[in-house]
Structures are given as C-alpha cells and as structure tokens.
Motif scaffolding. Structure first.
Motif, PDB file in Angstrom:
ATOM      1  N   VAL A 143       0.837  -0.964  -0.050  1.00 17.76           N
ATOM      2  CA  VAL A 143      -0.125  -0.074  -0.113  1.00 17.76           C
ATOM      3  C   VAL A 143       0.938   1.321  -0.037  1.00 17.76           C
ATOM      4  CG1 VAL A 143      -1.762   1.230   1.405  1.00 17.76           C
ATOM      5  CG2 VAL A 143      -2.096  -1.064   0.983  1.00 17.76           C
ATOM      6  N   ASP A 144       2.018   1.053   0.520  1.00 21.77           N
ATOM      7  CA  ASP A 144       2.909   2.437   0.912  1.00 21.77           C
ATOM      8  C   ASP A 144       3.759   2.678  -0.503  1.00 21.77           C
ATOM      9  OD1 ASP A 144       2.301   2.909   3.533  1.00 21.77           O
ATOM     10  OD2 ASP A 144       3.823   2.206   4.232  1.00 21.77           O
ATOM     11  N   ASP A 145       3.543   1.714  -1.554  1.00 23.64           N
ATOM     12  CA  ASP A 145       4.339   2.010  -2.693  1.00 23.64           C
ATOM     13  C   ASP A 145       3.411   2.509  -3.732  1.00 23.64           C
ATOM     14  OD1 ASP A 145       6.460   1.066  -1.723  1.00 23.64           O
ATOM     15  OD2 ASP A 145       6.486  -1.184  -2.575  1.00 23.64           O
ATOM     16  N   ILE A 146       2.148   2.812  -3.433  1.00 24.05           N
ATOM     17  CA  ILE A 146       1.030   3.196  -4.622  1.00 24.05           C
ATOM     18  C   ILE A 146       1.025   4.672  -4.304  1.00 24.05           C
ATOM     19  CG2 ILE A 146      -1.289   3.348  -5.150  1.00 24.05           C
ATOM     20  CD1 ILE A 146      -1.782   0.706  -3.706  1.00 24.05           C
ATOM     21  N   LEU A 147       1.639   5.329  -5.532  1.00 20.67           N
ATOM     22  CA  LEU A 147       1.679   6.877  -5.729  1.00 20.67           C
ATOM     23  C   LEU A 147       0.291   7.365  -6.007  1.00 20.67           C
ATOM     24  CD1 LEU A 147       4.651   7.067  -7.806  1.00 20.67           C
ATOM     25  CD2 LEU A 147       4.725   6.798  -5.565  1.00 20.67           C
ATOM     26  N   TYR A 148      -0.458   7.031  -7.019  1.00 21.13           N
ATOM     27  CA  TYR A 148      -1.571   7.454  -7.311  1.00 21.13           C
ATOM     28  C   TYR A 148      -2.627   6.412  -8.236  1.00 21.13           C
ATOM     29  CZ  TYR A 148       0.075   8.995 -11.786  1.00 21.13           C
ATOM     30  OH  TYR A 148       0.923   9.349 -13.022  1.00 21.13           O
ATOM     31  N   MET A 149      -3.757   6.582  -8.360  1.00 20.10           N
ATOM     32  CA  MET A 149      -4.390   5.897  -9.673  1.00 20.10           C
ATOM     33  C   MET A 149      -5.545   6.819 -10.289  1.00 20.10           C
ATOM     34  SD  MET A 149      -5.366   3.663  -6.239  1.00 20.10           S
ATOM     35  CE  MET A 149      -4.468   4.948  -5.481  1.00 20.10           C
ATOM     36  N   GLU A 150      -5.446   6.165 -11.558  1.00 20.38           N
ATOM     37  CA  GLU A 150      -6.072   6.755 -12.587  1.00 20.38           C
ATOM     38  C   GLU A 150      -7.222   5.987 -13.420  1.00 20.38           C
ATOM     39  OE1 GLU A 150      -5.136   9.696 -16.595  1.00 20.38           O
ATOM     40  OE2 GLU A 150      -3.396   8.565 -15.390  1.00 20.38           O
ATOM     41  N   SER A 151      -8.459   6.608 -13.470  1.00 17.18           N
ATOM     42  CA  SER A 151      -9.381   5.972 -14.188  1.00 17.18           C
ATOM     43  C   SER A 151      -9.043   5.715 -15.775  1.00 17.18           C
ATOM     44  CB  SER A 151     -10.634   6.487 -14.015  1.00 17.18           C
ATOM     45  OG  SER A 151     -11.722   5.777 -14.879  1.00 17.18           O
TER      46      SER A 151
END
Length: 231
Positions: A143-151
């Motif tokens: 989880v700590d490695d996730i920068l952002y999410m884009e649809s």
C-alpha cells in the motif's frame, strides 16, 4: 463515533430520527435535510459514515439520490412503503426501516451499520498490502508503494514506485479497498496517496513528475485531510 445525516421531506419523520440518534452513544447526527438536493451539495463538501434516507420524496427518490453521489456512504432506507424492500437490498442498503418504527428497531439497524463499518475497517484500513487481479495473475502490491490511481475506461491504472498495473475496476470500487486516512479521491478520475503528494498548487496536486487536477467537488475534503497531517 459514526457520523450520519438524515434525509426526509417530512419534518416530523426527521424529528423521530433525531430523537432516536440522540439515544445511541455511537451515532453523531451532523445534519438533517428536508431538501435532498441540499444534502447532495453537503455530501460533495463533507464526508459522513452513514445516511438515513427516505425513498419517496417529491422531486427525487432515494434510489435516484444515491446515483448523484460521487462517494457513497453506507445507508439505511426509511420509508412508509413496503414494496421497495427487495430493491433496497439490490442496491446494498444496510437495512430497511418501515415507518413508523420504534427505537428498538432503529437501534437494530444502527447496530448493523456499526458492524458493517467495523468489517470495512478491519479489511481495508489496516492493510499493508493488496493482491490486485491483473487478469492473468494476482499481483501483490505494498500500500505504501502506491503513488496514485487513474481511471481508464473500465479499468484503473495503479501507479506505483515499481511501475503501472491495470486493474479492471471503477474508481469507486478502488477507493473502497484503500485506507481512507491516506488515500483520497481528488477528481472523478484520480485517487492519490497523501504519502506521496509533494505540493498542492493552482488546483493541482503534484506527485513526482505528475500534475494531477483537483475537481471542485473534491477540493474541500482534500484540504481537510491535509490539515489533519499539518495541524
């Protein structure tokens, strides 16, 4: 404490809910609305855990109301009509309170909501990693490695320290799997990790070399979360 709002076009019905909520030590009623459109505006600017929602209202039904929410809290329907019971469970209502309901029945519904939120907390907020279904395999991601999410259409791209993963899901489904204290939706197409936000400027969030727009309806919630880290 579970924060909640109540929506009903009948003031008398709202007073019943207010009275019942006042007797439940784990509920906090933030606002009540006879106008559901004012409630939509409120929810675009504030987050709550639970909605007590009437179904039959003059200009919009409870079912239609839910479609207008960018982020949907859990909800309990309150109505004088029994014929919507099956439909209510199809949209995953926590409970269906048939008017007139007494405090005992109300408390049972509120307890169901409390238990549901406890399940969500134990299954998502405490997670240190996720297994994401990439279609051909399940990929473990910290989880700590996730920068952002884009649809991206019917998919969501997870941008991590180690690259990109494309997952078949909606932004809403994605948000529900992540710790709400560190991840926030800032646009209809973007979720960001506050851990990796470098700056906020001119209605944009900056993560690494990525400039991400902030939608007007999401800005106040973002700033509120930022204040929690800096206050």
């Amino acid at each position: 404490m579970i924060t909640c709002i109540a929506i009903d076009d009948e003031p008398r019905a709202l007073n019943v809910i207010k009275n019942h909520v006042s007797k439940v030590d784990f509920l906090e009623l933030k606002e009540s609305f006879v106008d559901p459109f004012k409630a939509i505006s409120y929810l675009n600017e504030h987050s709550v855990d639970l909605i007590f929602l009437d179904i039959n209202m003059p200009d919009i039904s409870g079912f239609e109301f839910l479609k207008h929410l960018s982020t949907k809290p859990i909800f309990i329907f309150t109505t004088a009509h029994s014929e919507y019971a099956i439909q209510s469970y199809e949209v995953e209502a926590i409970d269906y309170l048939l008017k007139p309901f007494d405090f005992s029945r109300f408390l049972l519904a509120a307890t169901k909501a409390k238990n549901k939120l406890s399940e969500n907390d134990s299954s998502t907020v405490s997670r240190e990693f996720l297994f994401l279904n990439t279609g051909l395999s399940k990929q473990k991601v910290l989880v700590d490695d996730i920068l952002y999410m884009e649809s991206d259409g019917n998919y969501v791209n997870y941008i991590t320290k180690n690259g990109k993963l494309m997952i078949r899901a909606s932004i809403k489904e994605t948000l529900n799997t992540l710790p709400s204290s560190h991840f926030v939706q800032i646009h209809r197409s973007f979720i960001v990790s506050l851990r990796w936000v470098e700056k906020i400027q001119d209605n944009h969030v900056y993560i690494s070399d990525k400039e991400i727009p902030i939608g007007n309806t999401y800005k106040s919630k973002l700033l509120k979360l930022i204040d929690q880290f800096t206050g």
